[in-house]
Design an enzyme around this catalytic site. Structure first.
Site, short mmCIF file in Angstrom:
data_model
loop_
_atom_site.label_atom_id
_atom_site.label_comp_id
_atom_site.label_asym_id
_atom_site.label_seq_id
_atom_site.Cartn_x
_atom_site.Cartn_y
_atom_site.Cartn_z
N ARG A 108 -55.16 28.97 -10.72
CA ARG A 108 -56.63 28.50 -10.15
C ARG A 108 -56.12 27.95 -8.77
NH1 ARG A 108 -57.95 31.17 -13.81
NH2 ARG A 108 -59.80 30.90 -14.93
N SER A 163 -66.05 27.55 -15.60
CA SER A 163 -65.25 26.30 -15.96
C SER A 163 -65.27 25.21 -14.99
CB SER A 163 -63.62 26.75 -16.46
OG SER A 163 -63.52 27.88 -17.12
N GLU A 178 -62.13 21.74 -11.23
CA GLU A 178 -61.97 23.15 -10.84
C GLU A 178 -62.54 23.44 -9.56
OE1 GLU A 178 -63.03 27.08 -11.80
OE2 GLU A 178 -61.24 27.53 -13.11
N1 EPU Z 1 -62.65 25.91 -27.38
C1 EPU Z 1 -63.23 25.27 -28.18
N2 EPU Z 1 -64.46 24.76 -27.83
C2 EPU Z 1 -65.15 25.08 -26.70
C3 EPU Z 1 -64.42 26.06 -25.92
C4 EPU Z 1 -63.30 26.35 -26.24
O1 EPU Z 1 -62.70 25.05 -29.15
O2 EPU Z 1 -66.32 24.49 -26.54
C5 EPU Z 1 -61.31 26.69 -27.59
C6 EPU Z 1 -61.40 28.05 -28.02
O3 EPU Z 1 -61.99 28.25 -29.31
C7 EPU Z 1 -60.15 28.74 -27.53
C8 EPU Z 1 -59.59 27.93 -26.41
O4 EPU Z 1 -60.58 26.76 -26.45
O5 EPU Z 1 -59.16 28.47 -28.48
C9 EPU Z 1 -59.92 28.54 -25.00
O6 EPU Z 1 -61.38 28.94 -24.93
P1 EPU Z 1 -61.68 30.20 -24.04
O7 EPU Z 1 -60.92 31.55 -24.62
O8 EPU Z 1 -63.09 30.05 -23.75
O9 EPU Z 1 -61.28 30.11 -22.63
P2 EPU Z 1 -60.78 28.77 -21.87
O10 EPU Z 1 -59.50 28.38 -21.57
O11 EPU Z 1 -61.94 27.75 -21.98
C10 EPU Z 1 -60.32 30.16 -19.58
C11 EPU Z 1 -60.79 30.14 -18.09
C12 EPU Z 1 -62.07 30.98 -18.13
C13 EPU Z 1 -61.74 32.50 -18.53
C14 EPU Z 1 -61.23 32.45 -19.95
C15 EPU Z 1 -61.05 33.56 -20.51
C16 EPU Z 1 -59.97 28.26 -16.95
C17 EPU Z 1 -60.12 26.69 -16.55
N3 EPU Z 1 -61.06 28.90 -17.59
O12 EPU Z 1 -61.30 29.16 -20.19
O13 EPU Z 1 -62.45 31.09 -16.70
O14 EPU Z 1 -62.99 33.34 -18.36
O15 EPU Z 1 -60.15 31.38 -20.09
O16 EPU Z 1 -59.88 34.10 -19.84
O17 EPU Z 1 -58.93 28.79 -16.99
C18 EPU Z 1 -63.60 29.92 -14.81
O18 EPU Z 1 -62.58 29.71 -14.49
O19 EPU Z 1 -64.66 29.51 -14.30
C19 EPU Z 1 -63.57 30.66 -16.16
C20 EPU Z 1 -64.87 30.90 -16.71
#
Ligand code: EPU
Length: 366
Positions: free
Chosen positions: A192, A266, A362
């Site tokens: 990012r 995010s 972010e």
């Molecule tokens: N999780 C929880 N509770 C929550 C949210 C997440 O326990 O409320 C856990 C999930 O179960 C999972 C882990 O956290 O094990 C990661 O969650 P998720 O797969 O939803 O991905 P993320 O790391 O929260 C990132 C990106 C997203 C992107 C997703 C999928 C960043 C800051 N965010 O989210 O990007 O869509 O991966 O690749 O890196 C964005 O940048 O705006 C964005 C939406």
């Protein structure tokens, strides 16, 4: 590839040199005063800008730079407004990139190069590339925002990042008045992150972005949630279209549609911690979600940390935390930028006190 590259760079320089000559006496741009910005930011914050200009060409920027009363104003470059928090009215000039167009500019045995104007909608562009039989961007389907904003934070999702298919971009440099071309290395993409968040912040306006699509496409199913979705659909060798559909379905399930509920995706980056800190946290919290990195550091899931602090689904005034993804802050209706930032601060403090981890916002805060 080298041949396409050389041709591409000289063509870009030629086009803009011609433009420079055509605009020796820049016309006065059509500035709008006291422009409401609520419809132009996906958080739906009701703020306004002192001055606003829809930018459809390089000539508009050249004219702004040549006009002393405009060139001295603070500037905000706006794309889809999907990564922006307006903490107050903007006392300056908003440059809204609205230039449109996308075209295949060259191909050889191994690669196809595509160029898109900054004002193109990102998701529509991804769908267009798939329709041109150019797979690669499918994992990045449905990310809100514009093509021109995508390199700034090196957008990423489901195991893929913009930089994986990026070729080069053209930007206008307000400091020098020149149009410059940067290749992938020069953009210094990170998680990012890019040069546009550092040295070129408040200085560069991205005009167009080019992508390089290798002919030897392979599906990227490295993100387990996507791989699970593909197998749940009974797909053994999914096409890029099928992957795009799966990504769209996951996003619909977990992320709020900005057209319905104001949000910027995010709100925090996933934080990186040292190996030892991760070890201590894992011992205390065995469920901790983390991803080891090639450099030895560990990335933590910020959504999990925030969820553990009990924030999921909660609100502070009109600002809230999404019910299905704790990393996404939402505007429940009528929230100001200050409301959103107050909630972000409360979350930041809870995570810091409980886990000793500092979260970084972010989106761009103005
Ligand atoms: N999780 C929880 N509770 C929550 C949210 C997440 O326990 O409320 C856990 C999930 O179960 C999972 C882990 O956290 O094990 C990661 O969650 P998720 O797969 O939803 O991905 P993320 O790391 O929260 C990132 C990106 C997203 C992107 C997703 C999928 C960043 C800051 N965010 O989210 O990007 O869509 O991966 O690749 O890196 C964005 O940048 O705006 C964005 C939406």
């Amino acid at each position: 590839m080298l041949h396409i590259l050389a041709e591409f760079f000289s063509a870009a320089a030629r086009r803009y040199n011609q433009l420079t000559m055509n605009t020796a006496t820049p016309r006065v741009p059509a500035i709008v005063l006291h422009k409401p910005l609520q419809a132009l930011n996906t958080l739906g914050i009701a703020a306004s800008a002192t001055a606003y200009l829809p930018v459809s060409s390089y000539a508009d920027l050249q004219a702004v730079r040549a006009d002393q009363s405009l060139s001295t104003l603070p500037r905000l470059v706006l794309g889809g407004g999907s990564n922006l928090v307006l903490s107050s009215n903007f006392d300056g000039l908003v440059l809204h990139l609205v230039n449109q167009g996308k075209i295949v500019v060259g191909e050889d045995d191994n690669y196809t190069i595509v160029r898109a104007q900054a004002g193109e909608n990102w998701h529509a562009f991804v769908q267009w590339t798939l329709n041109q039989n150019l797979p690669g961007l499918e994992n990045l389907s449905l990310i809100p925002g514009s093509v021109g904003a995508a390199p700034i934070q090196n957008i990423g999702a489901y195991g893929s990042e913009l930089k994986d298919f990026f070729h080069s971009l053209t930007y206008f440099d307000f400091a020098t008045g020149e149009v410059c071309v940067l290749d992938r290395d020069a953009c210094r993409f990170g998680y990012r992150d890019s040069i546009f968040k550092h040295e070129l912040r408040n200085r560069a306006v991205i005009l167009e972005v080019s992508f390089s699509f290798p002919r030897s496409w392979q599906p990227n199913l490295s993100y387990s949630e996507l791989a699970n979705e593909i197998s749940a659909r009974g797909l053994i060798t999914p096409s890029a279209f099928e992957i795009s559909e799966a990504v769209i379905a996951i996003r619909h399930r977990k992320l709020p549609d900005p057209a319905v509920i104001g949000n910027v995706g995010s709100f925090f980056k996933n934080p990186f911690v040292a190996h030892e800190i991760h070890g201590a946290l894992k011992e205390k919290y065995p469920q901790l979600v983390s991803y080891p990195q090639a450099d030895g550091s560990i990335k933590l899931a910020a959504g999990w940390l925030i969820d553990q602090c009990g924030w999921k689904g909660r609100s502070l005034g009109a600002a809230g935390v999404h019910e299905k993804q704790a990393l996404v802050l939402i505007n429940r209706g009528g929230a100001s930028g200050a409301d959103i930032l107050k909630l972000a601060h409360a979350i930041h403090e809870d995570v810091r006190l409980r886990f000793g981890v500092t979260l970084e916002i972010e989106p761009v805060v103005i």
